[in-house]
Motif scaffolding. Structure first.
Motif, short mmCIF file in Angstrom:
data_model
loop_
_atom_site.label_atom_id
_atom_site.label_comp_id
_atom_site.label_asym_id
_atom_site.label_seq_id
_atom_site.Cartn_x
_atom_site.Cartn_y
_atom_site.Cartn_z
N UNK A 1 9.67 27.91 41.28
CA UNK A 1 9.22 26.89 40.38
C UNK A 1 10.12 25.80 40.41
N UNK A 2 11.30 25.91 40.73
CA UNK A 2 12.53 24.75 40.86
C UNK A 2 12.16 23.92 42.13
N UNK A 3 11.96 24.85 43.42
CA UNK A 3 11.59 24.18 44.57
C UNK A 3 10.20 23.23 44.36
N UNK A 4 9.12 23.82 43.53
CA UNK A 4 8.04 22.93 43.28
C UNK A 4 8.18 21.84 42.77
N UNK A 5 9.03 21.93 41.55
CA UNK A 5 9.61 20.92 40.77
C UNK A 5 10.29 19.66 41.62
N UNK B 1 10.48 14.48 44.39
CA UNK B 1 10.58 13.42 45.37
C UNK B 1 9.31 12.67 45.70
N UNK B 2 7.88 13.12 45.18
CA UNK B 2 6.81 12.30 45.32
C UNK B 2 6.72 11.38 44.33
N UNK B 3 7.13 11.73 43.12
CA UNK B 3 7.08 10.84 41.91
C UNK B 3 8.15 9.64 41.97
N UNK C 1 23.89 21.01 40.40
CA UNK C 1 23.39 22.69 40.41
C UNK C 1 22.47 22.93 41.57
N UNK C 2 22.70 24.16 42.17
CA UNK C 2 21.90 24.45 43.12
C UNK C 2 20.44 24.92 42.63
N UNK D 1 15.81 16.01 49.88
CA UNK D 1 16.83 16.45 48.57
C UNK D 1 17.93 15.54 48.30
N UNK D 2 18.55 15.25 49.53
CA UNK D 2 19.93 14.28 49.59
C UNK D 2 19.33 12.91 48.66
N UNK D 3 18.27 12.30 49.16
CA UNK D 3 17.86 11.16 48.22
C UNK D 3 17.56 11.38 46.85
N UNK D 4 16.89 12.67 46.56
CA UNK D 4 16.55 13.07 45.18
C UNK D 4 18.07 13.08 44.54
#
Length: 213
Positions: free
Chosen positions: A179-183, A188-190, A164-165, A196-199
């Motif tokens: 909000x989605x960008x922040x999440x 990624x940090x946690x 999903x985008x 984003x590709x790795x996530x």
């Protein structure tokens, strides 16, 4: 007379749960097949017990949001989460969101009946094996990478794993694009990834292990 609301988008599950409710002597059983309809019915009917799935076609783990909304509106309502997820992180999040009990969808009817009766009596319910795995989350050994994620972060991660985008996730969860960008940045940090590709790779891996189903 006990009133029950079942929220699940699988017709076979709805019929099966309704039959168990009727066998248990429940006077009134209402059904909803999505989160919005479920919340509206709850708000209008105020049932004593809600049996809620966690995963709907419109949004992974969106049942967690429904549980939180119901708990915020009526703290006395008893909620039985009825799900295929046996990941202790998901179970823990459901209980933290306000579920009174948690039972898996593949259990025999007799065990579901046991869970329902416990919740109807106002007692918490969690199968011993799941309770043990939830308790182990805080011990550090073989710690799940999902253990430190919030319910919202779990939802975003699961939807990323489904391809999903950001905008589609925002629409599914009824939150803003920002909000989605922040999440995503927090995820990624946690999870210790940089891109984003790795996530998304992590999300897909978790989905293949049953996290997003």
């Amino acid at each position: 007379m006990t009133k029950v609301l079942i929220v699940d988008d699988h017709p076979v599950i709805l019929r099966g749960v309704r039959r168990i409710m009727e066998d248990a002597g429940v006077g009134t059983v209402h059904e909803a097949t999505d989160i919005v309809a479920g919340y509206r019915l709850f708000h209008r009917l105020r049932p004593d017990i809600v049996v809620a799935d966690l995963t709907f076609r419109t949004g992974a783990l969106s049942g967690l949001s429904l549980i939180r909304q119901i708990r915020a509106l009526a703290r006395e309502t008893r909620i039985l989460a009825f799900s295929m997820h046996d990941d202790p992180v998901i179970v823990s999040r459901a209980l933290e969101s306000g579920a009174t009990g948690y039972v898996l969808k593949d259990v025999p009817a007799a065990q579901f009946h046991e869970a329902f009766e416990a919740v109807r009596a106002g007692r918490s319910y969690l199968p011993h094996a799941l309770a043990t795995r939830v308790a182990m989350l805080g011990l550090g050994a073989r710690r799940s990478p999902l253990a430190d994620l919030t319910a919202r972060e779990l939802q975003v991660l699961s939807l990323l794993g489904r391809g999903q985008s950001y905008q589609a996730i925002a629409d599914a969860l009824a939150v803003s694009y920002r909000t989605v960008i922040g999440a995503s940045a927090i995820l990624r940090h946690k999870l210790g990834v940089r891109t984003l590709a790795e996530l998304i790779h992590v999300a897909v891996s978790q989905d293949e292990n049953g996290f997003g189903r």
